[in-house]
Design a protein around this motif. Structure first.
Motif, PDB file in Angstrom:
ATOM      1  N   ASN A  11     -21.885  -1.973  61.455  1.00 25.90           N
ATOM      2  CA  ASN A  11     -22.293  -2.915  60.328  1.00 25.90           C
ATOM      3  C   ASN A  11     -21.445  -3.888  59.960  1.00 25.90           C
ATOM      4  OD1 ASN A  11     -25.189  -1.877  60.172  1.00 25.90           O
ATOM      5  ND2 ASN A  11     -24.291  -0.172  59.234  1.00 25.90           N
ATOM      6  N   LEU A  12     -20.084  -3.645  60.272  1.00 26.48           N
ATOM      7  CA  LEU A  12     -18.974  -4.522  59.878  1.00 26.48           C
ATOM      8  C   LEU A  12     -17.952  -4.740  60.986  1.00 26.48           C
ATOM      9  CD1 LEU A  12     -18.370  -2.787  56.547  1.00 26.48           C
ATOM     10  CD2 LEU A  12     -19.400  -5.033  56.644  1.00 26.48           C
ATOM     11  N   ASP A  13     -17.512  -5.935  60.669  1.00 25.92           N
ATOM     12  CA  ASP A  13     -16.369  -6.263  61.899  1.00 25.92           C
ATOM     13  C   ASP A  13     -15.233  -6.956  60.926  1.00 25.92           C
ATOM     14  OD1 ASP A  13     -17.414  -5.576  64.418  1.00 25.92           O
ATOM     15  OD2 ASP A  13     -18.609  -7.575  64.383  1.00 25.92           O
ATOM     16  N   LEU A  14     -14.056  -6.837  61.492  1.00 23.78           N
ATOM     17  CA  LEU A  14     -12.928  -7.770  60.727  1.00 23.78           C
ATOM     18  C   LEU A  14     -12.738  -8.937  61.474  1.00 23.78           C
ATOM     19  CD1 LEU A  14     -10.264  -4.938  60.420  1.00 23.78           C
ATOM     20  CD2 LEU A  14     -11.842  -5.988  58.462  1.00 23.78           C
ATOM     21  N   ARG A  15     -12.669 -10.183  60.899  1.00 26.06           N
ATOM     22  CA  ARG A  15     -12.511 -11.645  61.312  1.00 26.06           C
ATOM     23  C   ARG A  15     -11.091 -11.429  62.054  1.00 26.06           C
ATOM     24  NH1 ARG A  15     -14.808 -16.522  58.137  1.00 26.06           N
ATOM     25  NH2 ARG A  15     -16.599 -14.992  58.510  1.00 26.06           N
ATOM     26  N   GLU A  16     -10.207 -10.757  61.540  1.00 25.51           N
ATOM     27  CA  GLU A  16      -8.660 -11.002  61.851  1.00 25.51           C
ATOM     28  C   GLU A  16      -8.667 -10.023  63.165  1.00 25.51           C
ATOM     29  OE1 GLU A  16      -9.552 -10.589  58.676  1.00 25.51           O
ATOM     30  OE2 GLU A  16      -8.632 -12.644  58.243  1.00 25.51           O
ATOM     31  N   SER A  33     -10.783 -10.746  56.038  1.00 27.46           N
ATOM     32  CA  SER A  33     -12.227 -11.121  55.999  1.00 27.46           C
ATOM     33  C   SER A  33     -12.917 -10.052  56.511  1.00 27.46           C
ATOM     34  CB  SER A  33     -12.304 -12.413  56.556  1.00 27.46           C
ATOM     35  OG  SER A  33     -11.582 -13.411  55.911  1.00 27.46           O
ATOM     36  N   VAL A  34     -14.084  -9.748  56.055  1.00 30.33           N
ATOM     37  CA  VAL A  34     -14.947  -8.590  56.573  1.00 30.33           C
ATOM     38  C   VAL A  34     -16.398  -9.395  56.828  1.00 30.33           C
ATOM     39  CG1 VAL A  34     -15.967  -6.386  56.227  1.00 30.33           C
ATOM     40  CG2 VAL A  34     -13.615  -6.755  55.636  1.00 30.33           C
ATOM     41  N   ILE A  35     -16.840  -9.226  58.023  1.00 24.98           N
ATOM     42  CA  ILE A  35     -17.983  -9.687  58.384  1.00 24.98           C
ATOM     43  C   ILE A  35     -18.978  -8.514  58.329  1.00 24.98           C
ATOM     44  CG2 ILE A  35     -19.448 -11.085  60.060  1.00 24.98           C
ATOM     45  CD1 ILE A  35     -16.659 -12.215  61.086  1.00 24.98           C
ATOM     46  N   PHE A  36     -20.227  -8.765  57.443  1.00 22.88           N
ATOM     47  CA  PHE A  36     -21.207  -7.661  57.415  1.00 22.88           C
ATOM     48  C   PHE A  36     -22.389  -8.271  58.523  1.00 22.88           C
ATOM     49  CE2 PHE A  36     -25.108  -6.245  55.014  1.00 22.88           C
ATOM     50  CZ  PHE A  36     -25.179  -5.030  55.361  1.00 22.88           C
ATOM     51  N   HIS A  37     -22.882  -7.498  59.297  1.00 20.99           N
ATOM     52  CA  HIS A  37     -23.999  -7.735  60.369  1.00 20.99           C
ATOM     53  C   HIS A  37     -24.826  -6.524  60.430  1.00 20.99           C
ATOM     54  CE1 HIS A  37     -21.825  -5.971  63.562  1.00 20.99           C
ATOM     55  NE2 HIS A  37     -20.717  -6.623  63.038  1.00 20.99           N
TER      56      HIS A  37
END
Length: 169
Positions: A11-16, A33-37
């Motif tokens: 559910n989550l990815d790191l942008r860095e 930065s964490v992206i929630f999908h």
């Protein structure tokens, strides 16, 4: 050095870029930065584990949470009942389209299908839809809890049962 542990779900990815370790001097700041999908509806929990070479500090766990939401189109009333209508007269029924979900709902088309010419669909753009300009390139969006109206008119030309389906895309 500081190393970042893996995320626990999809559910989550790191942008860095995850190449680590990162080396921080006293007073340095590292923003991540964490992206929630979300991959599904409902509550999702995850965590990031930060491990450092500071022997006096155990690994730091940062808990993350989010809620996956989707739009939910509800049509009221459904079915739409015109009852008995005298031949040559017209009866109209307002139909409310409601977004009962938690995410924006894009409407790209509204039409009557499997209908005789005795049914007509209309909507006032002030409280409904601009049917003439509704398309995939020009969707009209209902935010959560928003509703809009369409009107269906039945003007029977002869006796017998008339049916139609309201198709919403």
């Amino acid at each position: 050095g500081v190393q970042l542990g893996s995320l626990g779900t999809d559910n989550l990815d790191l942008r860095e870029d995850l190449r680590s370790p990162w080396y921080l001097n006293r007073g340095d700041l590292l923003e991540i930065s964490v992206i929630f999908h979300p991959v599904g509806v409902g509550d999702h929990l995850d965590r990031i584990v930060i491990v450092s070479n500071d022997e006096s500090r155990p690994p730091l766990e940062v808990r993350l949470s989010g809620r996956g939401v989707v739009p939910d189109l509800q049509v009221n009333p459904s079915p739409v009942d015109f009852a008995d209508v005298r031949v040559g007269l017209s009866v109209s029924r307002e139909v409310q389209l409601v977004n009962a979900g938690g995410a924006d709902l894009s409407i790209t088309g509204i039409q009557l299908v499997s209908a005789s010419g005795e049914f007509e669909l209309s909507s006032d753009p002030a409280d409904g839809f601009d049917l003439a300009n509704l398309s995939a390139d020009n969707p009209q969006v209902l935010i959560p809890a928003e509703s809009r109206l369409v009107t269906i008119v039945l003007t029977p030309a002869d006796t017998g049962t008339e049916t139609a389906q309201l198709q919403i895309e």
